[in-house]
Design a protein around this motif. Structure first.
Motif, mmCIF file in Angstrom:
data_model
loop_
_atom_site.group_PDB
_atom_site.id
_atom_site.type_symbol
_atom_site.label_atom_id
_atom_site.label_comp_id
_atom_site.label_asym_id
_atom_site.label_seq_id
_atom_site.Cartn_x
_atom_site.Cartn_y
_atom_site.Cartn_z
ATOM 1 N N SER A 1 49.293 -35.637 -81.825
ATOM 2 C CA SER A 1 49.441 -34.285 -82.362
ATOM 3 C C SER A 1 48.156 -33.885 -83.073
ATOM 4 O O SER A 1 47.472 -34.727 -83.674
ATOM 5 C CB SER A 1 50.632 -34.185 -83.320
ATOM 6 N N ARG A 2 47.869 -32.601 -82.989
ATOM 7 C CA ARG A 2 46.670 -32.084 -83.640
ATOM 8 C C ARG A 2 46.893 -30.616 -83.940
ATOM 9 O O ARG A 2 47.515 -29.897 -83.149
ATOM 10 C CB ARG A 2 45.453 -32.255 -82.729
ATOM 11 N N LYS A 3 46.383 -30.175 -85.076
ATOM 12 C CA LYS A 3 46.493 -28.761 -85.413
ATOM 13 C C LYS A 3 45.301 -28.335 -86.251
ATOM 14 O O LYS A 3 44.658 -29.145 -86.920
ATOM 15 C CB LYS A 3 47.795 -28.457 -86.158
ATOM 16 N N SER A 4 45.011 -27.043 -86.175
ATOM 17 C CA SER A 4 43.898 -26.471 -86.926
ATOM 18 C C SER A 4 44.294 -25.064 -87.340
ATOM 19 O O SER A 4 44.770 -24.281 -86.509
ATOM 20 C CB SER A 4 42.631 -26.449 -86.062
ATOM 21 N N GLY A 5 44.099 -24.751 -88.611
ATOM 22 C CA GLY A 5 44.438 -23.426 -89.103
ATOM 23 C C GLY A 5 43.583 -23.070 -90.301
ATOM 24 O O GLY A 5 43.166 -23.949 -91.059
ATOM 25 N N ASP A 6 43.313 -21.781 -90.461
ATOM 26 C CA ASP A 6 42.456 -21.349 -91.559
ATOM 27 C C ASP A 6 43.193 -21.224 -92.879
ATOM 28 O O ASP A 6 42.574 -21.103 -93.934
ATOM 29 C CB ASP A 6 41.769 -20.025 -91.219
ATOM 30 N N ASN A 7 44.532 -21.253 -92.856
ATOM 31 C CA ASN A 7 45.320 -21.145 -94.087
ATOM 32 C C ASN A 7 46.678 -21.763 -93.816
ATOM 33 O O ASN A 7 47.411 -21.296 -92.939
ATOM 34 C CB ASN A 7 45.468 -19.673 -94.502
ATOM 35 N N PRO A 8 47.066 -22.818 -94.548
ATOM 36 C CA PRO A 8 48.342 -23.471 -94.256
ATOM 37 C C PRO A 8 49.556 -22.605 -94.551
ATOM 38 O O PRO A 8 50.632 -22.827 -93.990
ATOM 39 C CB PRO A 8 48.318 -24.716 -95.168
ATOM 40 N N GLY B 1 44.516 -20.106 -85.628
ATOM 41 C CA GLY B 1 44.800 -21.540 -85.590
ATOM 42 C C GLY B 1 45.576 -21.913 -84.339
ATOM 43 O O GLY B 1 45.953 -21.071 -83.518
ATOM 44 N N TRP B 2 45.816 -23.211 -84.210
ATOM 45 C CA TRP B 2 46.539 -23.715 -83.048
ATOM 46 C C TRP B 2 47.131 -25.083 -83.354
ATOM 47 O O TRP B 2 46.721 -25.757 -84.302
ATOM 48 C CB TRP B 2 45.614 -23.821 -81.828
ATOM 49 N N SER B 3 48.096 -25.480 -82.550
ATOM 50 C CA SER B 3 48.666 -26.828 -82.656
ATOM 51 C C SER B 3 49.029 -27.312 -81.258
ATOM 52 O O SER B 3 49.333 -26.516 -80.365
ATOM 53 C CB SER B 3 49.910 -26.830 -83.544
ATOM 54 N N LEU B 4 48.986 -28.629 -81.077
ATOM 55 C CA LEU B 4 49.307 -29.241 -79.789
ATOM 56 C C LEU B 4 49.924 -30.602 -80.040
ATOM 57 O O LEU B 4 49.388 -31.406 -80.813
ATOM 58 C CB LEU B 4 48.045 -29.373 -78.931
ATOM 59 N N THR B 5 51.063 -30.860 -79.401
ATOM 60 C CA THR B 5 51.744 -32.145 -79.506
ATOM 61 C C THR B 5 52.081 -32.647 -78.112
ATOM 62 O O THR B 5 52.682 -31.913 -77.304
ATOM 63 C CB THR B 5 53.040 -32.032 -80.332
ATOM 64 N N LEU B 6 51.667 -33.868 -77.826
ATOM 65 C CA LEU B 6 51.953 -34.516 -76.542
ATOM 66 C C LEU B 6 52.734 -35.790 -76.814
ATOM 67 O O LEU B 6 52.438 -36.517 -77.779
ATOM 68 C CB LEU B 6 50.657 -34.856 -75.806
ATOM 69 N N TRP C 1 58.528 -12.002 -93.630
ATOM 70 C CA TRP C 1 58.348 -11.942 -95.077
ATOM 71 C C TRP C 1 57.676 -13.222 -95.535
ATOM 72 O O TRP C 1 58.214 -14.311 -95.356
ATOM 73 C CB TRP C 1 59.685 -11.764 -95.800
ATOM 74 N N LEU C 2 56.494 -13.081 -96.115
ATOM 75 C CA LEU C 2 55.793 -14.226 -96.694
ATOM 76 C C LEU C 2 56.332 -14.426 -98.101
ATOM 77 O O LEU C 2 55.816 -13.884 -99.067
ATOM 78 C CB LEU C 2 54.288 -13.973 -96.702
ATOM 79 N N SER C 3 57.386 -15.207 -98.209
ATOM 80 C CA SER C 3 58.111 -15.390 -99.467
ATOM 81 C C SER C 3 57.492 -16.519 -100.284
ATOM 82 O O SER C 3 56.642 -17.267 -99.799
ATOM 83 C CB SER C 3 59.574 -15.712 -99.175
ATOM 84 N N PRO C 4 57.939 -16.690 -101.530
ATOM 85 C CA PRO C 4 57.426 -17.807 -102.347
ATOM 86 C C PRO C 4 57.720 -19.178 -101.764
ATOM 87 O O PRO C 4 57.042 -20.149 -102.094
ATOM 88 C CB PRO C 4 58.144 -17.597 -103.688
ATOM 89 N N VAL C 5 58.734 -19.282 -100.894
ATOM 90 C CA VAL C 5 59.081 -20.583 -100.308
ATOM 91 C C VAL C 5 58.504 -20.736 -98.901
ATOM 92 O O VAL C 5 58.768 -21.732 -98.230
ATOM 93 C CB VAL C 5 60.614 -20.776 -100.268
ATOM 94 N N GLY C 6 57.711 -19.773 -98.447
ATOM 95 C CA GLY C 6 57.120 -19.854 -97.124
ATOM 96 C C GLY C 6 57.505 -18.656 -96.269
ATOM 97 O O GLY C 6 58.216 -17.753 -96.704
ATOM 98 N N MET C 7 57.035 -18.673 -95.033
ATOM 99 C CA MET C 7 57.302 -17.580 -94.112
ATOM 100 C C MET C 7 58.765 -17.575 -93.684
ATOM 101 O O MET C 7 59.308 -18.592 -93.252
ATOM 102 C CB MET C 7 56.404 -17.687 -92.886
ATOM 103 N N ILE C 8 59.419 -16.423 -93.817
ATOM 104 C CA ILE C 8 60.794 -16.230 -93.359
ATOM 105 C C ILE C 8 60.758 -15.262 -92.186
ATOM 106 O O ILE C 8 60.233 -14.157 -92.286
ATOM 107 C CB ILE C 8 61.692 -15.690 -94.484
#
Length: 586
Positions: free
Chosen positions: A403-410, A416-421, A553-560
């Motif tokens: 697995s690998r991922k890259s993003g400018d803001n977590p 960004g992108w992610s890939l899992t094999l 909605w970018l909420s305090p607990v994360g993206m909803i």
């Protein structure tokens, strides 16, 4: 009476001296950054919203011409011409500066002296070239200062802790419109790392040394200290990590490193309600022992009780700090899962090793799975309904994943992108009731455009080889439909059917999604999406389509993410399906 007349005339006599509301400054003839430099470089610009008298305005206006010319010199314009105009406008003042910048000064030569030993180091050499490449460019004091300081910083960051800038001079010939840069450094000795001393550690001696990305005697490199800081923070053992080189006590070309630590809370308890359209309403409880012993072992437990999913899991980890961030993990999970098409109760035991591998996270392990299942059973039906498949699985198989991922803001990924094999296979009939081999791939790509929009592409694919498909449990079959598959359909509700028209899953999977998000504010947006795909056997691929709209909605607990999806061109499926997902983008 005479005194009264004098008092009456006094305001009229003082009227020219009374303060006006402010000064409007207009600069033309140049664009930014020169326009901004002139605007901020003249004192009169500070009176835009301040009361000012006519006498003050005239005094400031008299200074503005020379101040405007001086403001352009740091940008290489030493022959600027400035014409001014002062006008009263509706009780205020307007000052107009007509600027003609003239011909800029060019850098005709760069005389840079640096020890050959230092210049041979790539990072320092790059900073040196940046200064040498100023030759032929317009003299910009800001760029010159930044490049000069960057080279000084590169020397320090690569172990030349006594480096001194002994010559820094810019000679400007206004008549020839030329400039010559003179710079010289005395690099001094290059220091090496000494010993690393940990203070406040709760672990046995030597354990934390595994996190150190350098050895005593290696050349001092500041980035290595940053790596150490990040590694210790990422280990989740400490509330405070402070890594400092002891530059005040450097001796014989050696610098020791002091690491100040404050242990984090040893045991963490978590819990709370959650909702997902695939799982229903539920509660999640967890405990984590950040370190079990002086060797840094970890232990995590979690209980999930939801309408369609119940799990109890435990995971014991043995970190092996080092360049590859290895970890040995041993876990067990009991899972009771209900979907629109299946019900299973399984116990899975896992042992694996994870590590960083050429930029990927690689996991190699063994799985043992035992349990019972029914497939094709609809809600409310009995276990004995015609067409419902029953089975029991006992499987032992190795698995490898990358697995690998890259993003400018977590928190909110703009690009960004992610890939899992993954690949898994039984060892023939060894310790298994059936044999199978399977490969899967999951990918996601996010690209921002036009400032407040995102394009999100997602895809999943899988393939299974087995002669006894009916003996595979639901979690090793492929289904489509749900929050992270084809929206507009229920969770795992589409796939190949048996002769009774019941969805039983397939050997292969191919799903894709295209989504566009538009944000009205930094936290609120909407989405439109089209999903397509299905599970299938052989080459009988019949993709199902779903489309819809959603709210973000970018909420305090994360993206909803709340989506309403509907099937497209499907005579058997109608209506609107609600999908709710809470969590990170990647």
């Amino acid at each position: 009476m005479r005194r009264l007349r004098r008092l009456t005339l006094l305001p009229l006599l003082l009227a020219p001296l009374l303060a006006h509301a402010g000064v409007q400054l207009v600069v033309d003839g140049v664009d930014d950054p020169l326009k901004l430099a002139v605007s901020s470089g003249v004192d009169i610009s500070q009176y835009a919203n301040r009361d000012v008298t006519e006498a003050q305005v005239k005094r400031l206006y008299g200074l503005a011409i020379d101040q405007a010319k001086s403001a352009l010199e740091p940008y290489g314009y030493y022959e600027a011409s400035v014409q001014g105009q002062l006008d009263p406008v509706g009780g205020n003042w307007r000052v107009t500066l007509h600027v003609t910048p003239g011909t800029p000064v060019k850098i005709t030569a760069v005389d840079l002296q640096l020890d050959a030993t230092a210049a041979a180091i790539p990072a320092i050499r790059r900073a040196q070239r940046a200064i040498e490449n100023l030759k032929g460019e317009t003299l910009d004091h800001g760029v010159y200062d930044a490049d000069r300081d960057a080279l000084s910083g590169a020397l320090t960051a690569n172990g030349f802790l006594d480096a001194r800038l002994v010559t820094h001079r810019v000679e400007v010939n206004r008549g020839e419109r030329s400039a010559v840069i003179h710079l010289a450094w005395q690099a001094g000795p290059r220091y090496r790392f000494g010993q690393v001393h940990f203070e406040g550690s709760q672990f046995r001696p030597g354990f934390l040394q595994r996190y150190v990305p350098f050895k005593a005697g290696d050349y001092f490199v500041q980035d290595k200290l940053l790596q150490l800081q990040q590694a210790l923070n990422g280990a989740d053992y400490f509330a405070v990590v402070n890594v400092q080189p002891d530059v005040d006590d450097k001796k014989n070309g050696v610098v020791d490193v002091k690491v100040e630590l404050v242990p984090a809370k040893r045991t963490v308890y978590t819990g709370g309600p959650f909702f997902g359209t695939d799982t229903g309403f539920g509660v999640r409880l967890g405990s984590e022992r950040r370190w079990v012993n002086s060797r840094g072992h970890k232990w995590k437990n979690e209980l999930v009780l939801a309408q369609n999913l119940k799990t109890l899991s435990t995971l014991y980890s043995v970190p092996m700090p080092g360049p590859n961030q290895r970890s040995f993990n041993y876990g067990a999970t009991y899972r009771d899962s209900d979907t629109d098409t299946s019900h299973s109760k399984t116990l899975e035991v896992v042992a694996n090793e994870t590590r960083q591998w050429y930029g990927w996270v690689r996991t190699i392990g063994l799985h043992a799975l035992d349990g019972t299942f029914t497939v094709g059973q609809r809600n409310g039906e009995s276990d004995n309904a015609p067409g419902v498949d029953h089975g029991r699985s006992n499987l032992f198989y190795p698995e490898i994943s990358l697995s690998r991922k890259s993003g400018d803001n977590p928190i909110f990924v703009r690009n960004g992108w992610s890939l899992t094999l993954a690949a898994r296979s039984t060892l023939g009939p060894f310790l298994s009731t059936t044999s199978f081999s399977q490969v899967t791939a999951d990918a996601k790509w996010i690209k921002s455009f036009w400032d407040n929009n995102r394009l999100i592409l997602r895809g999943s694919a899988g393939m299974t080889w087995t002669d006894d498909f009916a003996d595979l449990p639901p979690q090793l079959r492929f289904f489509a439909g749900g929050d992270r598959s084809v929206r507009g359909y229920g969770y795992q509700s589409i796939g190949p059917e048996n002769s009774y028209g019941r969805v039983i899953g397939g050997k292969n999977l191919l799903v894709g999604s295209t989504e566009v998000e538009h944000y009205f504010t930094p936290k609120w947006g909407m989405a439109v999406f089209v999903d397509a795909g299905n599970a299938f056997n052989g080459t009988d691929y019949r993709p199902q389509l779903g489309t819809g709209l959603g709210v973000r909605w970018l909420s305090p607990v994360g993206m909803i993410r709340v989506d309403l999806g509907t099937p497209v061109d499907n005579s058997d499926k109608h209506g609107v399906e609600l999908h709710v997902v809470i969590g990170p983008d990647l």
